[in-house]
Enzyme design. Sequence first.
Site, mmCIF file in Angstrom:
data_model
loop_
_atom_site.group_PDB
_atom_site.id
_atom_site.type_symbol
_atom_site.label_atom_id
_atom_site.label_comp_id
_atom_site.label_asym_id
_atom_site.label_seq_id
_atom_site.Cartn_x
_atom_site.Cartn_y
_atom_site.Cartn_z
ATOM 1 N N HIS A 159 -3.542 6.798 2.157
ATOM 2 C CA HIS A 159 -3.999 5.470 1.744
ATOM 3 C C HIS A 159 -5.325 5.164 2.419
ATOM 4 O O HIS A 159 -5.498 5.376 3.625
ATOM 5 C CB HIS A 159 -2.945 4.435 2.122
ATOM 6 N N CYS A 175 0.808 -1.224 0.000
ATOM 7 C CA CYS A 175 0.000 0.000 0.000
ATOM 8 C C CYS A 175 0.844 1.279 0.000
ATOM 9 O O CYS A 175 0.318 2.366 -0.220
ATOM 10 C CB CYS A 175 -0.951 -0.005 1.185
ATOM 11 N N ASN A 232 -10.209 -0.885 0.214
ATOM 12 C CA ASN A 232 -8.755 -0.753 0.205
ATOM 13 C C ASN A 232 -8.225 -1.285 -1.115
ATOM 14 O O ASN A 232 -8.284 -2.488 -1.377
ATOM 15 C CB ASN A 232 -8.181 -1.548 1.389
#
Length: 327
Positions: free
Chosen positions: A254, A112, A284
Amino acid sequence: MGTIKVVKTAHYVPPKVVTNDDLSKIMDTSDEWISSRTGIKQRHISIDENTSQLCTKVAKQLLEKSGWDVESIDLLIIATMSPDSYTPATAALVQGNIGADKALAFDISAACSGFIYGLNVAEKFMTSSGSACKRVMLIGGEDLSKVIDWSDRTTAVLFGDGAAGVLLEQEEESASCFISSSLHTYGELGDKLEAGQTDPLVSFPVASDHKIKAFSMSGRDVYKFATHKVPVSIEEAVERAGLTLDQIDYFVLHQANSRIVAQIAKRLDQPLAKFPMNIAKYGNTSAASVPLLLDELVSNKVIKRGQIIAMSGFGGGLTVGTQIIKY
């Protein structure tokens, strides 16, 4: 030496939408359980499209938006934790798909944080002495649905598929620039978030049960890591830039969990309004998360030229990275 401009942004998500209610039909969960804990309401799932295909659609959008000749691209980087294969690199596949014959192409695996790490790598290529690298295409892309254990509600509800990216160009005079960064890796915590792990052979001939492992995560440990280490990374990057937190117009983080973002805002003593979120729509999306949010904010004219933006990614590795830019 010129400054680096973010020329264009773009994103693509596959058309299939899977809502929390859809998931409740195949596992023991509910919309209330998921949304109250994560802020996620739905996610996009890729059907018959692999990571390289998602990224190729973003690459073509970027070229169309910019009017760039594809042969003017010097470097093509794909940040992903869900590549099509071990080799060739997903970036090589995208390079071939769009005909960027003169571009050096490779992948970055930092989960990520991958897009932020990619920005730093691109900057080094573009600003190193004697470098001929002037134009860079950087894309974060993920097809996470293929590495998820869809019977595990602790992880399956969190993730979505998509890709997003930017075109970067070095200009002699530019209204935007890369100001500072902060990158850290905490390998001792690597087992807290794993995907696609492969074990060495234990016998030969090869046992029939030799498989790639599905995604696994220690949610509590990752939450603690993110809420403690990300604020430190952001403060470090801001200090290196010679700025204060109050001078940052937006924090583009993020999109892992809305509660994580809210806690980071609280620790930094900054208004939550400076921390835009789109996790409800996409879940996500790992390396695609930061550029996807950035593109939406730019497209909706929330982020404007001349503003100071702090972008921060965090996740597998465990890793964290922050990049401060003047957009």
